[in-house]
Design an enzyme around this catalytic site. Structure first.
Site, short mmCIF file in Angstrom:
data_model
loop_
_atom_site.label_atom_id
_atom_site.label_comp_id
_atom_site.label_asym_id
_atom_site.label_seq_id
_atom_site.Cartn_x
_atom_site.Cartn_y
_atom_site.Cartn_z
N HIS A 32 -0.17 -10.92 -14.91
CA HIS A 32 0.19 -11.49 -13.61
C HIS A 32 1.69 -11.39 -13.35
O HIS A 32 2.21 -12.12 -12.51
CB HIS A 32 -0.22 -12.98 -13.52
CG HIS A 32 -1.70 -13.19 -13.41
ND1 HIS A 32 -2.55 -13.04 -14.47
CD2 HIS A 32 -2.48 -13.54 -12.35
CE1 HIS A 32 -3.80 -13.30 -14.07
NE2 HIS A 32 -3.78 -13.60 -12.80
N GLU A 50 -11.75 -6.17 -5.45
CA GLU A 50 -10.57 -5.39 -5.01
C GLU A 50 -10.92 -3.95 -4.67
O GLU A 50 -10.41 -3.40 -3.70
CB GLU A 50 -9.48 -5.43 -6.08
CG GLU A 50 -8.81 -6.79 -6.27
CD GLU A 50 -9.60 -7.70 -7.20
OE1 GLU A 50 -10.58 -7.23 -7.83
OE2 GLU A 50 -9.26 -8.90 -7.31
#
Lengths: 324, 315
Positions: free
Chosen positions: A129, A60
């Site tokens: 998440h 990322e």
């Protein structure tokens, strides 16, 4: 009757933008071959080629940093970060690089990049998440942040984000991808920074955005049965947010509540409440209330998560306090 | 290469090394006078890397730099007036006085910015290389980093991606043996050649204080990257003569280390390639240019609040 699904609207926005502008490219984890974790990028590599639609490794920090450099050198990159929780690894590129460059380099350049990601709970995805981290980004000068709540907004805001010359974080919601509406006659590009009145009302205003609007609508329906008319504002855009629209609604109803799925403390609702307590003070007939998640990480267990997320009952309770 | 072009190159390289040296010496004076906001990181002793690498680049090639980026900006073509005005935080600066030492940038010349965050420039260079690749430009991107950045995980991510996508990017490591206040051998257990090999990336090492050698190696390596050969690493062994920042008392640094650095002075070595009259002529010109730029910057107006505040967003 044909319908438009939220994830298809996201897909169509990218396809239309890529067809209109050859400098728009898309990369991210599993966006090309797999079509995205929520299917939002399906088919785009076949349409636009492997050069413009690329799977990346799970890196990322590098891929978001790369978007910054690509934007400085003539591309309009769209990066998908499949969960907003993974943005933590990319924060330098977002906060120290993309957000600052226009000011820091004396307006020599802008950084036309889009980070598409999704937030939110309801799926038992747990503490890493399910977070709603939009306030982090809204707090950084130089970034724009939008949270589309329905398929037409998902299309219109993403198109606006892609043509915007500055970095925009587009935050979708995992619980919304499968939602659908009748295919609209037209799908306009929606201006960033403008709210929409979803339901007009005279008795109180509820400002919300994203998936939390569903609970807000349920609460408003219950209140309507009691003759209480709620005005619902979909903020759509978190940074910049539509201060004028919120103030105008407050001037009609004189009561204000802000609802979001994100943790209540230090959140978007706090900013709106503080501004309205200042510029809307004369309009207020009651304290401004917020409904958000409690100050704890998102739980996994269904029973806990149900209680953790704002729901119609929380909102109704707050509305009764506001109207008391 | 013919003799005439050899001489022309030696003059060009000496001029760049000297310009960076004199510019940074002038900055030290301006800092002591209190005219430079914040703190500055000087590259005295490392100038040959900037001069040699940039000599291999064209104006469309792009560069990302580090917190020690003055030399890279100057060698990439940033004008001295704009450079000094920026360092003094003036409206006539390259970034209109909003970036300062750690953020000197000249996008029109492919200088995508010095950077206050260690390793942060690397993925930006990758993205620039991606744009060159997708848009079919005959251009390369150069990511300059220090040996201190070898301890950042981002280096691995970037090497992997650069190789995976065969990006036209050159990684230039300015290995000066120090990461901030700690010698590199107390921070890093691996060598860059082995890391490069693990990623299938060519690694070339060079004496970073020999500007002719840096320029030759850089030209070779950049040519390969430009032809589509994929990423490469050029590791330049160099010397940080001063401390981490200007004014750093350098406690704990062995005086012998500083003496050894002086013996490797890239400026003296670059000058040795020239005749005395040649060198003297360049010195006179550079001295005058620096003096004029410093005078320009001293007289330049401060930035306006309204302009700065209005620049956060394009629209």
């Amino acid at each position: 009757m044909t319908e438009l699904r939220y994830n298809h609207a996201v897909n169509r926005a990218m396809a239309d933008a890529m067809a209109a502008d050859p400098t728009v490219v898309l990369f991210g984890e599993d966006v090309a071959g797999a079509g995205g974790v929520y299917g939002a990028t399906r088919g785009l590599r076949d349409k636009f080629g492997a050069d413009r639609v690329r799977d990346t490794p799970i890196s990322e920090a590098a891929i978001v940093g790369m978007a910054v450099g690509a934007a400085l050198s003539g591309l309009k990159p769209i990066v998908e970060i499949s969960f907003i929780d993974f943005m933590t690894f990319a924060m330098d590129a977002v906060v120290n690089q993309a957000a600052k460059m226009r000011t820091m380099f004396g307006a020599q350049c802008s950084v036309p990049m889009v980070l598409r990601t999704q937030h939110g709970g309801g799926a038992g995805s747990g503490p890493q998440h399910s977070q709603c981290l939009e306030a982090w980004f809204a707090h950084v000068p130089g970034l724009k942040v939008v949270c589309p709540a329905d398929p037409a907004s998902a299309y219109g805001l993403l198109r606006a984000a892609i043509v915007d010359p500055d970095p925009v974080i587009v935050i979708e919601h995992k619980a919304l991808y499968a939602t659908r509406v009748p295919e609209p006659d037209s799908l306009p590009i929606l201006p960033i920074g403008k709210a929409a009145v979803l339901r007009p009302g005279r008795d109180l205003t509820i400002v919300s955005y994203g998936a939390a609007l569903r609970a807000v609508s349920d609460a408003a329906a219950t209140l309507a049965k009691e003759g209480i008319e709620t005005e619902i504002l979909d903020l759509r855009s978190i940074q910049p947010w539509d201060e004028a629209a919120v103030l105008a609604s407050l001037a009609r109803t004189h009561r204000l509540m802000i609802v979001h799925e994100a943790v209540e403390a230090f959140g978007v609702g706090a900013e709106i409440a503080a501004r309205m307590a200042d510029i809307g003070f004369d309009e207020l007939d009651a304290p401004i209330l917020r409904v958000g998640a409690p100050f704890m990480p998102s739980p996994v267990a269904k029973a806990l998560e149900r209680r953790y997320m704002p729901n119609a009952d929380n909102i109704l309770a707050a509305a009764r306090r506001l109207l008391a | 290469m013919g003799k005439t072009s050899d001489i022309a190159r030696a003059r060009r390289l000496y001029r760049t090394v000297l310009t960076i040296r004199r510019a940074e010496e002038a900055l030290a004076v301006l800092l002591a006078e209190g005219l430079i906001p914040g703190f500055i990181h000087l590259s005295i002793g490392q100038e040959a890397v900037a001069a040699g690498v940039m000599d291999a680049l064209t104006p469309v090639d792009t560069v990302t730099s580090t917190h020690r980026g003055h030399g890279h900006a100057i060698a990439k073509g940033m004008g001295l007036d704009a450079f000094f005005a920026e360092l003094l935080g003036r409206d006539s600066g390259a970034c209109r006085g909003r970036g300062g030492s750690m953020h000197v940038a000249d996008i029109s010349r492919g200088m995508l910015g010095a950077n206050g965050i260690v390793a942060a420039g690397m993925p930006i260079a990758l993205g620039s290389a991606l744009a060159h690749q997708i848009l079919g430009r005959d251009a390369v991107a150069v990511a300059i980093f220090g040996d201190g950045a070898m301890a950042e995980g981002l280096l691995h991510e970037c090497l992997n991606l650069a190789r995976l996508w065969n990006l036209p990017v050159l990684f230039v490591c300015e290995n000066n043996g120090w990461g901030e206040f700690l010698p590199t051998d107390r921070q890093i257990v691996f060598s860059l050649d082995k890391l490069a090999a693990a990623h299938g990336i060519a690694h070339v090492a060079v004496d970073g204080n020999d500007v002719a050698a840096v320029a030759s190696k850089a030209a070779e390596v950049v040519a390969g990257v430009r032809k589509g050969g994929g990423p490469a690493i050029l590791e330049c062994h160099t010397t940080r003569v001063g401390g981490h920042y200007e004014g750093d008392p350098q406690r704990g640094r062995d005086p012998a280390d500083r003496a050894a650095n002086a013996a490797r002075d890239p400026l003296i070595r670059a000058r040795a390639a020239l005749t005395e009259p040649d060198a003297a002529k360049i010195e006179a010109e550079v001295t005058a240019e620096i003096a004029a730029a410093v005078a320009f910057a001293r007289a330049a107006p401060p930035p306006k609040w309204e302009d700065a505040a209005a620049s956060v967003y394009t629209i």
